[in-house]
Design an enzyme around this catalytic site. Structure first.
Site, short mmCIF file in Angstrom:
data_model
loop_
_atom_site.label_atom_id
_atom_site.label_comp_id
_atom_site.label_asym_id
_atom_site.label_seq_id
_atom_site.Cartn_x
_atom_site.Cartn_y
_atom_site.Cartn_z
N ARG A 88 -26.08 -63.52 -67.29
CA ARG A 88 -25.00 -62.71 -67.66
C ARG A 88 -25.37 -61.16 -68.25
O ARG A 88 -26.36 -61.11 -69.23
CB ARG A 88 -23.99 -63.16 -68.92
CG ARG A 88 -22.81 -62.33 -69.44
CD ARG A 88 -22.39 -62.93 -70.54
NE ARG A 88 -21.02 -62.36 -71.10
CZ ARG A 88 -21.06 -61.11 -71.97
NH1 ARG A 88 -22.16 -60.59 -72.53
NH2 ARG A 88 -19.92 -60.64 -72.47
N LYS A 137 -30.67 -57.87 -75.34
CA LYS A 137 -30.55 -58.33 -76.56
C LYS A 137 -31.70 -57.91 -77.57
O LYS A 137 -32.87 -57.38 -77.00
CB LYS A 137 -30.29 -59.88 -76.58
CG LYS A 137 -28.66 -60.16 -76.21
CD LYS A 137 -28.54 -61.51 -76.40
CE LYS A 137 -26.67 -61.71 -76.19
NZ LYS A 137 -26.57 -63.00 -76.11
#
Length: 282
Positions: free
Chosen positions: A244, A204
């Site tokens: 995740r 991210k």
């Protein structure tokens, strides 16, 4: 939790697994690399992304879920739509991962309650097209924790058993990099909610922000996997239930090492941790 994005436009790997057969193969590869769960999604939730219609999301997701479940893979479905969740569970998904925490579709909580499936409640303030404008906080840890608590109570009031709920702070969703880093530093506040915590940090923007070069340029998303593995080890030691990730092997190894160290670094007693087990399942 390994990621299979059956999309053409996800932020880090859009288009790589868009074909059904390729997506199925990818899911199996993630299991062989050490994934306990494979999270299948058919709609990009990157900042600025437009929504696909329900029929297209179903076309992308359900065949992949069905094929992986038939191979004995534990599959979660990443969706904000109750119809997709319902059909994915019928096809073999064992967990529903809703980035909106049940806010995007009022039918989601009743559908999950009826299915008796575990449910990931993520912190969310709005759809991708304008979520960055909602990244305004006085105290990001306190506000995210409070808003997550409200969603947990809404899910319980809607019929989902509390023991089947997982919380996710929603890194990158209506948050700037500094907010994401504060949430990782403030995980004790998340644990105080009394539910297992899923951390979805893989590749991210905040990781890229940390890794900027001398000109201030972040590395491409696919070059952030080593940093993702490092962060996964940190949050494992801080009591995360699952992470995740897009690439599983390095993270699985990092978490195994963290778990080996864990007896010398106990986590919060408030967290009902059972590694490798789904919430509410034996």
């Amino acid at each position: 939790m390994g990621v299979v994005n059956v999309t053409p436009d996800s932020f880090s790997d859009g288009g790589h697994w868009f074909d059904t057969a390729t997506a199925i193969e990818r899911g199996l590869d993630l299991v062989h690399a050490g994934a306990d769960l494979v999270d299948v999604g058919g709609e990009s939730t990157r900042p600025g992304a437009s929504r696909v219609d329900a029929d297209e999301e179903l076309r992308r997701v359900v065949p992949v879920v069905r094929a992986l479940a038939a191979e004995g893979v534990l599959v979660s479905v990443d969706t904000m739509r109750a119809t997709v969740a319902e059909q994915a569970v019928a096809a073999g998904a064992v967990l529903v991962n809703d980035v909106s925490g049940g806010l995007a579709d009022p039918d989601m909580i009743p559908v999950v309650a009826d299915a008796g499936a575990p449910f990931v409640v993520m912190h969310w303030r709005g759809f991708s097209h304008d979520m960055n404008s909602r990244a305004v906080y006085d105290d990001v840890v306190a506000e995210v924790s409070s808003e997550l608590r409200s969603r947990v109570e809404a899910a319980v009031s809607g019929g989902i058993a509390r023991e089947r709920l997982v919380i996710d702070p929603g890194l990158g969703f209506a948050k700037h990099p500094a907010h994401d880093l504060c949430l990782m530093a403030g995980m004790d506040a998340l644990h105080a909610l009394g539910r297992p915590v899923l951390i979805a940090a893989s590749r991210k923007r905040f990781i890229g922000h940390v890794l900027r070069d001398h000109e201030g340029t972040p590395p491409p998303a696919r070059e952030r996997d080593a940093a993702t593995a490092a962060l996964s080890a940190i949050v494992a030691l801080r009591g995360a239930w699952a992470v995740r990730v897009h690439e599983v092997r390095a993270t699985a190894d990092a978490v195994r090492v963290a778990r080996a160290v864990e007896p010398a670094c106990p986590v919060s007693e408030n967290v009902p941790l059972v590694p490798g087990r789904l919430p509410g399942h034996l």
